[in-house]
Scaffold this motif. Structure first.
Motif, mmCIF file in Angstrom:
data_model
loop_
_atom_site.group_PDB
_atom_site.id
_atom_site.type_symbol
_atom_site.label_atom_id
_atom_site.label_comp_id
_atom_site.label_asym_id
_atom_site.label_seq_id
_atom_site.Cartn_x
_atom_site.Cartn_y
_atom_site.Cartn_z
ATOM 1 N N MET A 141 0.843 -1.201 0.000
ATOM 2 C CA MET A 141 0.000 0.000 0.000
ATOM 3 C C MET A 141 0.874 1.245 0.000
ATOM 4 O O MET A 141 1.983 1.242 0.517
ATOM 5 N N GLU A 142 0.316 2.299 -0.550
ATOM 6 C CA GLU A 142 1.028 3.572 -0.595
ATOM 7 C C GLU A 142 0.054 4.695 -0.262
ATOM 8 O O GLU A 142 -1.076 4.707 -0.771
ATOM 9 N N LEU A 143 0.474 5.611 0.619
ATOM 10 C CA LEU A 143 -0.376 6.746 0.968
ATOM 11 C C LEU A 143 -0.506 7.660 -0.239
ATOM 12 O O LEU A 143 0.471 8.175 -0.760
ATOM 13 N N LEU A 144 -1.746 7.861 -0.678
ATOM 14 C CA LEU A 144 -2.005 8.709 -1.833
ATOM 15 C C LEU A 144 -2.341 10.131 -1.414
ATOM 16 O O LEU A 144 -1.898 11.101 -2.027
ATOM 17 N N HIS A 145 -3.126 10.236 -0.320
ATOM 18 C CA HIS A 145 -3.585 11.567 0.099
ATOM 19 C C HIS A 145 -3.992 11.520 1.566
ATOM 20 O O HIS A 145 -4.648 10.572 2.002
ATOM 21 N N SER A 146 -3.586 12.519 2.314
ATOM 22 C CA SER A 146 -4.030 12.664 3.698
ATOM 23 C C SER A 146 -4.886 13.910 3.785
ATOM 24 O O SER A 146 -4.398 15.036 3.619
ATOM 25 N N GLY A 147 -6.182 13.709 4.019
ATOM 26 C CA GLY A 147 -7.115 14.823 4.067
ATOM 27 C C GLY A 147 -7.335 15.319 5.472
ATOM 28 O O GLY A 147 -6.601 14.970 6.403
ATOM 29 N N LYS A 148 -8.383 16.121 5.629
ATOM 30 C CA LYS A 148 -8.666 16.696 6.946
ATOM 31 C C LYS A 148 -9.048 15.611 7.947
ATOM 32 O O LYS A 148 -8.623 15.660 9.102
ATOM 33 N N VAL A 149 -9.830 14.638 7.518
ATOM 34 C CA VAL A 149 -10.234 13.573 8.446
ATOM 35 C C VAL A 149 -10.017 12.175 7.879
ATOM 36 O O VAL A 149 -10.141 11.200 8.616
ATOM 37 N N ARG A 150 -9.689 12.045 6.603
ATOM 38 C CA ARG A 150 -9.498 10.729 5.996
ATOM 39 C C ARG A 150 -8.160 10.630 5.296
ATOM 40 O O ARG A 150 -7.657 11.609 4.754
ATOM 41 N N ASP A 151 -7.616 9.414 5.308
ATOM 42 C CA ASP A 151 -6.396 9.103 4.584
ATOM 43 C C ASP A 151 -6.727 8.098 3.494
ATOM 44 O O ASP A 151 -7.507 7.157 3.716
ATOM 45 N N VAL A 152 -6.148 8.292 2.313
ATOM 46 C CA VAL A 152 -6.432 7.432 1.174
ATOM 47 C C VAL A 152 -5.150 6.738 0.744
ATOM 48 O O VAL A 152 -4.130 7.389 0.494
ATOM 49 N N TYR A 153 -5.211 5.411 0.661
ATOM 50 C CA TYR A 153 -4.077 4.603 0.232
ATOM 51 C C TYR A 153 -4.411 3.896 -1.072
ATOM 52 O O TYR A 153 -5.578 3.544 -1.321
ATOM 53 N N THR A 154 -3.406 3.660 -1.898
ATOM 54 C CA THR A 154 -3.580 2.829 -3.078
ATOM 55 C C THR A 154 -3.201 1.399 -2.721
ATOM 56 O O THR A 154 -2.256 1.160 -1.965
ATOM 57 N N ASP A 155 -3.951 0.454 -3.262
ATOM 58 C CA ASP A 155 -3.656 -0.962 -3.072
ATOM 59 C C ASP A 155 -4.016 -1.675 -4.360
ATOM 60 O O ASP A 155 -5.164 -2.081 -4.552
ATOM 61 N N GLY A 156 -3.046 -1.779 -5.252
ATOM 62 C CA GLY A 156 -3.323 -2.316 -6.574
ATOM 63 C C GLY A 156 -4.271 -1.408 -7.321
ATOM 64 O O GLY A 156 -4.064 -0.190 -7.394
ATOM 65 N N ILE A 180 -7.918 2.284 -0.469
ATOM 66 C CA ILE A 180 -8.293 2.021 0.915
ATOM 67 C C ILE A 180 -8.556 3.367 1.567
ATOM 68 O O ILE A 180 -7.651 4.199 1.687
ATOM 69 N N LEU A 181 -9.809 3.602 1.946
ATOM 70 C CA LEU A 181 -10.221 4.863 2.551
ATOM 71 C C LEU A 181 -10.289 4.664 4.066
ATOM 72 O O LEU A 181 -11.064 3.843 4.550
#
Length: 277
Positions: free
Chosen positions: A1-16, A20-21
């Protein structure tokens, strides 16, 4: 997994091919993240969103692939979901007049270009739900109200009408379900995106205490501030503290944290009928 974006309350990761929210316990008000988390908030929002996605699955598709096929460290607060091309508009529906909508109405007699009857007050029920979109501002900036015509300029007339119709349909269905459980939904914010097959899909969270205002029906009375099962309690505390709504935000007292968590838990239990433990 790789962190794609860290928002105000959520972090978004790529997994293939998937995303992953992850919902954190962070709280954002006035587009500023507070330094004090609300325990269990991420798990509560995730559980409530999943419940709503299921309730409304016949109305509009959503981005959820799995709530269990996620990394163990994120269990309970993460969702595996489809990648979407997000629409550059925050879709807001209002059934009652409050918050920024009330402030705009008091200035102009309308909200986002939608004219409203004269004489409305705090918490007035609207003749019918209205679509009041906003911009999607970058981190640290404020979302701003826009008119329907501005949405048309951004996404075209066909997509703008679909956004408006989906938003109103979701609000109406959600409000009906909530009313059966003794709750009023004053307003709600949705995010939608394009799937690869050209379908508009619900994303992010849905009808939670972070994206909606919930009021107890039994004590509803227009003309005054309503008891709120959402982060409005934190907003009210922040205003009373004298904070100027610019970063850095102040630490939140323990009693405000606990009262806010209790509101999140109560609305989850009232809506789903499940006990939070």
């Amino acid at each position: 997994m790789e962190l794609l974006h860290s928002g105000k309350v959520r972090d978004v990761y790529t997994d293939g091919a998937d995303l992953i929210l992850v919902a954190s316990d962070r709280v954002s008000i006035y587009d500023v993240v507070l330094p004090t988390p609300i325990p269990d908030k991420g798990r509560l929002l995730t559980a409530l969103s999943l419940w709503w996605f299921e309730q409304l699955s016949d109305l509009v598709p959503n981005h959820v692939l799995s709530a269990t096929d996620v990394p163990a460290e994120f269990a309970g607060r993460a969702v595996r979901c489809r990648r979407l091309e997000m629409v550059p508009v925050e879709c807001v529906a209002r059934g009652y007049l409050t918050g920024s909508g009330l402030a705009e109405y008091e200035r102009s007699g309308s909200v986002c270009g939608v004219p409203l009857p004269r004489g409305l007050v705090e918490a007035s029920i609207l003749p019918e739900p209205i679509f009041t979109p906003t911009t999607k501002a970058p981190m640290g900036e404020h979302d701003e109200s826009i008119t329907y015509d501005q949405v048309v300029d951004k996404v075209g007339p066909e997509t703008a009408e679909r956004l408006r119709q989906i938003t109103i349909d979701v609000y109406r269905r959600g409000a009906e379900i909530a009313a059966d459980r003794g709750l009023l939904i004053a307003d709600t914010k949705l995010e939608l995106g394009w799937a690869t097959d050209g379908t508009l899909v619900l994303a992010d969270e849905l009808l939670t205490s972070d994206s909606s205002r919930f009021w107890p029906a039994e004590s509803y009375q227009p003309g005054r501030t309503q008891f709120s099962f959402d982060k409005q309690y934190v907003r009210d505390w922040a205003v009373e503290s004298g904070w100027d709504k610019r970063p850095p935000a102040p630490e939140v007292p323990a009693d405000v944290v606990e009262a806010t968590r209790a509101r999140y838990v109560e609305v989850y239990e009232k809506l789903t009928g499940n006990r939070w433990d």
